[in-house]
Design a protein around this motif. Structure first.
Motif, mmCIF file in Angstrom:
data_model
loop_
_atom_site.group_PDB
_atom_site.id
_atom_site.type_symbol
_atom_site.label_atom_id
_atom_site.label_comp_id
_atom_site.label_asym_id
_atom_site.label_seq_id
_atom_site.Cartn_x
_atom_site.Cartn_y
_atom_site.Cartn_z
ATOM 1 N N SER A 6 13.781 52.823 0.594
ATOM 2 C CA SER A 6 15.063 52.544 1.207
ATOM 3 C C SER A 6 16.150 52.712 0.149
ATOM 4 C CB SER A 6 15.078 51.113 1.752
ATOM 5 O OG SER A 6 16.333 50.838 2.291
ATOM 6 N N LYS A 7 17.172 53.426 0.496
ATOM 7 C CA LYS A 7 18.251 53.686 -0.433
ATOM 8 C C LYS A 7 19.517 53.009 0.081
ATOM 9 C CE LYS A 7 19.827 57.640 -3.039
ATOM 10 N NZ LYS A 7 19.876 59.101 -3.054
ATOM 11 N N LEU A 8 20.104 52.178 -0.757
ATOM 12 C CA LEU A 8 21.330 51.489 -0.384
ATOM 13 C C LEU A 8 22.504 52.420 -0.670
ATOM 14 C CD1 LEU A 8 22.618 48.924 0.666
ATOM 15 C CD2 LEU A 8 22.584 48.020 -1.650
ATOM 16 N N VAL A 9 23.228 52.772 0.365
ATOM 17 C CA VAL A 9 24.357 53.683 0.248
ATOM 18 C C VAL A 9 25.636 52.909 0.538
ATOM 19 C CG1 VAL A 9 25.421 55.782 1.179
ATOM 20 C CG2 VAL A 9 22.935 55.624 0.979
ATOM 21 N N PHE A 10 26.644 53.125 -0.298
ATOM 22 C CA PHE A 10 27.932 52.463 -0.121
ATOM 23 C C PHE A 10 28.982 53.471 0.323
ATOM 24 C CE2 PHE A 10 25.692 49.587 -2.842
ATOM 25 C CZ PHE A 10 26.113 48.339 -2.429
ATOM 26 N N THR A 11 29.877 53.003 1.160
ATOM 27 C CA THR A 11 31.016 53.808 1.596
ATOM 28 C C THR A 11 32.251 53.276 0.893
ATOM 29 O OG1 THR A 11 30.015 54.181 3.762
ATOM 30 C CG2 THR A 11 32.392 54.521 3.594
ATOM 31 N N GLU A 12 33.086 54.176 0.422
ATOM 32 C CA GLU A 12 34.359 53.791 -0.187
ATOM 33 C C GLU A 12 35.476 54.288 0.712
ATOM 34 O OE1 GLU A 12 36.892 55.193 -3.986
ATOM 35 O OE2 GLU A 12 34.859 54.504 -4.446
ATOM 36 N N SER A 13 36.425 53.427 0.996
ATOM 37 C CA SER A 13 37.486 53.763 1.931
ATOM 38 C C SER A 13 38.733 52.961 1.595
ATOM 39 C CB SER A 13 37.016 53.427 3.351
ATOM 40 O OG SER A 13 38.005 53.691 4.289
ATOM 41 N N LYS A 14 39.843 53.352 2.163
ATOM 42 C CA LYS A 14 41.043 52.525 2.107
ATOM 43 C C LYS A 14 40.944 51.502 3.230
ATOM 44 C CE LYS A 14 44.081 55.977 0.154
ATOM 45 N NZ LYS A 14 45.244 56.847 0.370
ATOM 46 N N LEU A 15 41.519 50.339 3.019
ATOM 47 C CA LEU A 15 41.450 49.266 4.011
ATOM 48 C C LEU A 15 41.965 49.727 5.372
ATOM 49 C CD1 LEU A 15 40.781 46.316 4.644
ATOM 50 C CD2 LEU A 15 43.044 45.688 3.777
ATOM 51 N N LYS A 16 42.985 50.572 5.398
ATOM 52 C CA LYS A 16 43.559 50.987 6.681
ATOM 53 C C LYS A 16 42.562 51.716 7.576
ATOM 54 C CE LYS A 16 45.749 55.346 5.285
ATOM 55 N NZ LYS A 16 47.063 56.012 5.233
ATOM 56 N N TYR A 17 41.486 52.254 7.008
ATOM 57 C CA TYR A 17 40.470 52.926 7.808
ATOM 58 C C TYR A 17 39.348 51.979 8.261
ATOM 59 C CZ TYR A 17 42.848 57.024 6.027
ATOM 60 O OH TYR A 17 43.805 57.959 5.707
ATOM 61 N N CYS A 18 39.431 50.739 7.839
ATOM 62 C CA CYS A 18 38.409 49.739 8.171
ATOM 63 C C CYS A 18 38.908 48.738 9.208
ATOM 64 C CB CYS A 18 37.984 48.991 6.913
ATOM 65 S SG CYS A 18 37.268 50.020 5.638
ATOM 66 N N VAL A 19 40.086 48.981 9.770
ATOM 67 C CA VAL A 19 40.670 48.042 10.723
ATOM 68 C C VAL A 19 40.818 48.686 12.092
ATOM 69 C CG1 VAL A 19 41.855 46.678 8.955
ATOM 70 C CG2 VAL A 19 43.031 48.620 10.004
ATOM 71 N N ARG A 20 40.749 47.847 13.114
ATOM 72 C CA ARG A 20 40.836 48.357 14.482
ATOM 73 C C ARG A 20 42.272 48.382 15.007
ATOM 74 N NH1 ARG A 20 38.813 43.150 14.977
ATOM 75 N NH2 ARG A 20 39.867 41.857 16.546
ATOM 76 N N ILE A 152 44.467 49.317 -0.242
ATOM 77 C CA ILE A 152 43.415 48.620 -0.998
ATOM 78 C C ILE A 152 42.090 49.334 -0.782
ATOM 79 C CG2 ILE A 152 42.065 46.471 -1.108
ATOM 80 C CD1 ILE A 152 44.703 44.977 -0.487
ATOM 81 N N LYS A 153 41.390 49.556 -1.877
ATOM 82 C CA LYS A 153 40.103 50.242 -1.833
ATOM 83 C C LYS A 153 39.014 49.252 -1.415
ATOM 84 C CE LYS A 153 39.461 53.118 -5.061
ATOM 85 N NZ LYS A 153 39.218 53.723 -6.373
ATOM 86 N N VAL A 154 38.232 49.647 -0.427
ATOM 87 C CA VAL A 154 37.141 48.824 0.094
ATOM 88 C C VAL A 154 35.831 49.592 -0.093
ATOM 89 C CG1 VAL A 154 36.241 47.656 2.154
ATOM 90 C CG2 VAL A 154 38.705 47.831 1.812
ATOM 91 N N VAL A 155 34.825 48.898 -0.579
ATOM 92 C CA VAL A 155 33.499 49.490 -0.764
ATOM 93 C C VAL A 155 32.509 48.617 0.000
ATOM 94 C CG1 VAL A 155 31.749 50.165 -2.452
ATOM 95 C CG2 VAL A 155 34.177 50.290 -3.066
ATOM 96 N N TYR A 156 31.702 49.257 0.846
ATOM 97 C CA TYR A 156 30.798 48.462 1.679
ATOM 98 C C TYR A 156 29.524 49.242 1.992
ATOM 99 C CZ TYR A 156 33.121 51.304 5.238
ATOM 100 O OH TYR A 156 33.626 52.343 5.960
ATOM 101 N N PRO A 157 28.412 48.489 2.150
ATOM 102 C CA PRO A 157 27.155 49.125 2.553
ATOM 103 C C PRO A 157 27.091 49.252 4.076
ATOM 104 C CG PRO A 157 26.762 46.815 2.158
ATOM 105 C CD PRO A 157 28.224 47.070 1.843
ATOM 106 N N ASP A 158 26.021 49.812 4.555
ATOM 107 C CA ASP A 158 25.736 49.919 5.980
ATOM 108 C C ASP A 158 25.874 48.540 6.633
ATOM 109 O OD1 ASP A 158 23.256 49.509 8.022
ATOM 110 O OD2 ASP A 158 24.125 51.509 8.230
ATOM 111 N N LEU A 159 26.276 48.520 7.887
ATOM 112 C CA LEU A 159 26.497 47.272 8.625
ATOM 113 C C LEU A 159 25.272 46.355 8.609
ATOM 114 C CD1 LEU A 159 28.739 45.860 10.184
ATOM 115 C CD2 LEU A 159 27.962 46.991 12.248
ATOM 116 N N ASN A 160 24.070 46.913 8.702
ATOM 117 C CA ASN A 160 22.857 46.089 8.651
ATOM 118 C C ASN A 160 22.756 45.322 7.345
ATOM 119 O OD1 ASN A 160 21.935 46.845 11.225
ATOM 120 N ND2 ASN A 160 21.031 48.723 10.403
#
Length: 165
Positions: A6-20, A152-160
């Protein structure tokens, strides 16, 4: 027995792309306060990473409806201080109606990519708090603009993985 790697992959994004919804703040006007009504929260309502309603002001239901047209604060939204006490973060953990004043920004996580609890703790991290200090401007007090909050830069793994964390 077969092993799966299993490989843990992180996504890097700006906060504005992480909001609904677009990140927004409360009204830039002073309402008429009343003795009892809908809680009206300012930056001092965030204490130790939690929302404290003990000493908040109250507004009428009519003013609350008017301010909801700009931004409706809901359970699991994240509040962020953007003036004076910049970077104060707290997640709304209740469903009671609430309005906010202009020193607070409302961040509504896009739940299909980022868990609001994960985002709350990530925004409280040194990684983000350092970004906030760098992006802030200073006159008589520090401020961070809505545009800079979105950056703001946000880094996050898969939702699970976020749910596990």
């Amino acid at each position: 027995m077969q092993m799966f790697e299993s490989k843990l992959v992180f996504t890097e994004s700006k906060l504005k792309y992480c909001v609904r919804e677009k990140i927004s703040d409360g009204p830039h006007e002073t309402p008429d306060f009343i003795d009892n009504g809908v809680p009206f929260l300012s930056i001092d309502g965030i204490q130790n990473g939690k929302i404290i309603l003990d000493n908040c002001r109250f507004i009428s239901e009519e003013d609350h409806k008017k301010y909801n047209e700009k931004i409706k604060v809901e359970e699991d939204d994240i509040l962020m201080g953007k003036a004076a006490s910049i970077g104060k973060i707290a997640r709304v953990t209740f469903s009671r109606p609430l309005s906010i004043w202009s020193p607070l920004a409302v961040i509504k996580s896009k739940r299909n990519i980022i868990n609001p609890i994960f985002l709350e703790y990530f925004l409280k991290s040194d990684f983000v708090q350092d970004q906030i200090q760098i992006l802030a401007t200073s006159n008589t007090q520090k401020n961070i603009s809505m545009r800079d909050i979105e950056r703001i830069k946000v880094v996050y793994p898969d939702l699970n993985y976020q749910n596990i964390i």
